[in-house]
Design a protein around this motif. Structure first.
Motif, short mmCIF file in Angstrom:
data_model
loop_
_atom_site.label_atom_id
_atom_site.label_comp_id
_atom_site.label_asym_id
_atom_site.label_seq_id
_atom_site.Cartn_x
_atom_site.Cartn_y
_atom_site.Cartn_z
N PRO A 32 28.49 50.13 33.07
CA PRO A 32 28.27 49.12 34.11
C PRO A 32 29.19 47.92 33.89
O PRO A 32 29.64 47.68 32.77
CB PRO A 32 26.81 48.71 33.91
N ARG A 33 29.47 47.20 34.96
CA ARG A 33 30.30 45.99 34.89
C ARG A 33 29.94 45.06 36.03
O ARG A 33 29.41 45.48 37.04
CB ARG A 33 31.78 46.34 34.95
N ASP A 34 30.25 43.78 35.83
CA ASP A 34 30.00 42.76 36.85
C ASP A 34 31.27 42.37 37.59
O ASP A 34 31.19 41.67 38.59
CB ASP A 34 29.41 41.50 36.21
N THR A 95 54.70 38.93 49.74
CA THR A 95 56.03 39.52 49.79
C THR A 95 56.68 39.28 48.44
O THR A 95 56.65 38.17 47.91
CB THR A 95 56.90 38.88 50.90
N ALA A 96 57.25 40.34 47.87
CA ALA A 96 57.89 40.26 46.56
C ALA A 96 59.31 39.75 46.67
O ALA A 96 60.01 40.04 47.64
CB ALA A 96 57.89 41.63 45.89
N GLY A 97 59.74 39.01 45.65
CA GLY A 97 61.12 38.55 45.56
C GLY A 97 62.03 39.64 45.02
O GLY A 97 61.64 40.81 44.92
N ASP A 98 63.24 39.25 44.62
CA ASP A 98 64.26 40.20 44.17
C ASP A 98 63.87 40.99 42.93
O ASP A 98 64.35 42.11 42.73
CB ASP A 98 65.57 39.47 43.88
N GLU A 99 63.02 40.42 42.07
CA GLU A 99 62.64 41.14 40.85
C GLU A 99 61.29 41.84 40.97
O GLU A 99 60.78 42.37 40.00
CB GLU A 99 62.65 40.20 39.63
N GLY A 100 60.71 41.83 42.17
CA GLY A 100 59.40 42.40 42.38
C GLY A 100 58.32 41.37 42.10
O GLY A 100 58.60 40.22 41.77
N LEU A 101 57.06 41.79 42.23
CA LEU A 101 55.93 40.88 42.06
C LEU A 101 54.74 41.69 41.55
O LEU A 101 54.48 42.81 42.03
CB LEU A 101 55.58 40.25 43.41
N ALA A 102 54.06 41.14 40.56
CA ALA A 102 52.85 41.79 40.05
C ALA A 102 51.80 40.71 39.82
O ALA A 102 52.11 39.62 39.34
CB ALA A 102 53.13 42.53 38.75
N TRP A 103 50.55 41.03 40.20
CA TRP A 103 49.46 40.08 40.02
C TRP A 103 48.19 40.80 39.62
O TRP A 103 47.98 41.96 39.93
CB TRP A 103 49.24 39.23 41.28
N LEU A 104 47.37 40.06 38.87
CA LEU A 104 46.08 40.55 38.41
C LEU A 104 45.01 39.83 39.21
O LEU A 104 45.03 38.61 39.33
CB LEU A 104 45.92 40.23 36.92
N THR A 105 44.09 40.59 39.80
CA THR A 105 42.98 40.00 40.54
C THR A 105 41.69 40.17 39.76
O THR A 105 41.51 41.18 39.06
CB THR A 105 42.79 40.65 41.93
N ALA A 106 40.81 39.20 39.86
CA ALA A 106 39.49 39.29 39.24
C ALA A 106 38.48 38.65 40.20
O ALA A 106 38.72 37.57 40.73
CB ALA A 106 39.46 38.58 37.90
N HIS A 107 37.39 39.37 40.43
CA HIS A 107 36.35 38.85 41.30
C HIS A 107 35.03 39.56 41.00
O HIS A 107 35.01 40.60 40.33
CB HIS A 107 36.71 39.02 42.78
N ARG A 108 33.97 38.97 41.50
CA ARG A 108 32.65 39.60 41.36
C ARG A 108 32.73 40.99 41.96
O ARG A 108 33.38 41.22 42.97
CB ARG A 108 31.61 38.73 42.09
N ARG A 109 32.06 41.91 41.34
CA ARG A 109 32.10 43.29 41.81
C ARG A 109 31.48 43.39 43.21
O ARG A 109 30.42 42.84 43.47
CB ARG A 109 31.35 44.21 40.84
N LYS A 110 32.18 44.11 44.07
CA LYS A 110 31.67 44.35 45.42
C LYS A 110 30.53 45.33 45.34
O LYS A 110 30.59 46.31 44.59
CB LYS A 110 32.76 44.91 46.33
N GLN A 111 29.49 45.09 46.11
CA GLN A 111 28.36 46.00 46.15
C GLN A 111 28.72 47.21 47.00
O GLN A 111 29.22 47.06 48.11
CB GLN A 111 27.12 45.30 46.73
#
Length: 120
Positions: A32-34, A95-111
């Motif tokens: 389980p996780r939140d 929209t990513a720039g010339d070197e690309g784009l990476a991001w980490l998302t964190a949020h309350r778990r969707k039911q």
């Protein structure tokens, strides 16, 4: 209780970012996780069309590259190291720039949807 542990290596997941396949490169699957957590990548020039987000706040950590966050309030330049807040139901796209784009998302778990007895 479970022991803390290493889940992923972001440096490995963002290596060769400019030519990476777009989409989620990693996601937290433990139960389980939140929390829901995802590492999303866009290759150089890649675009995630603006859309209305879910009904929960999302924290975004830009982990590699640079690009633009598209919002109803205008375009916002973003780069590695920045933390972004996406308020619930806000419109957003990337929209990513010339070197690309990476991001980490964190949020309350969707039911998830469940089948069960309806009260009353």
């Amino acid at each position: 209780p479970e022991a803390p542990r290493v889940l992923a290596d972001v440096a490995e997941l963002t290596d060769g970012l400019a030519a990476a396949e777009p989409g989620a490169a990693w996601r937290l699957k433990d139960d389980p996780r939140d929390l829901d957590v995802n590492l999303v990548r866009l290759p150089a020039g890649g675009r995630n069309e603006p859309f209305e987000g879910p009904g929960l706040d999302i924290l975004v950590h830009v982990v590699a590259g640079s690009g633009v966050l598209h919002t109803d309030g205008g375009d916002v330049p973003i780069r590695a190291g920045q933390l972004l807040w996406l308020p619930k139901s806000s419109r957003r796209g990337f929209t990513a720039g010339d070197e690309g784009l990476a991001w980490l998302t964190a949020h309350r778990r969707k039911q998830g949807l469940a089948i069960g007895h309806r009260p009353g």
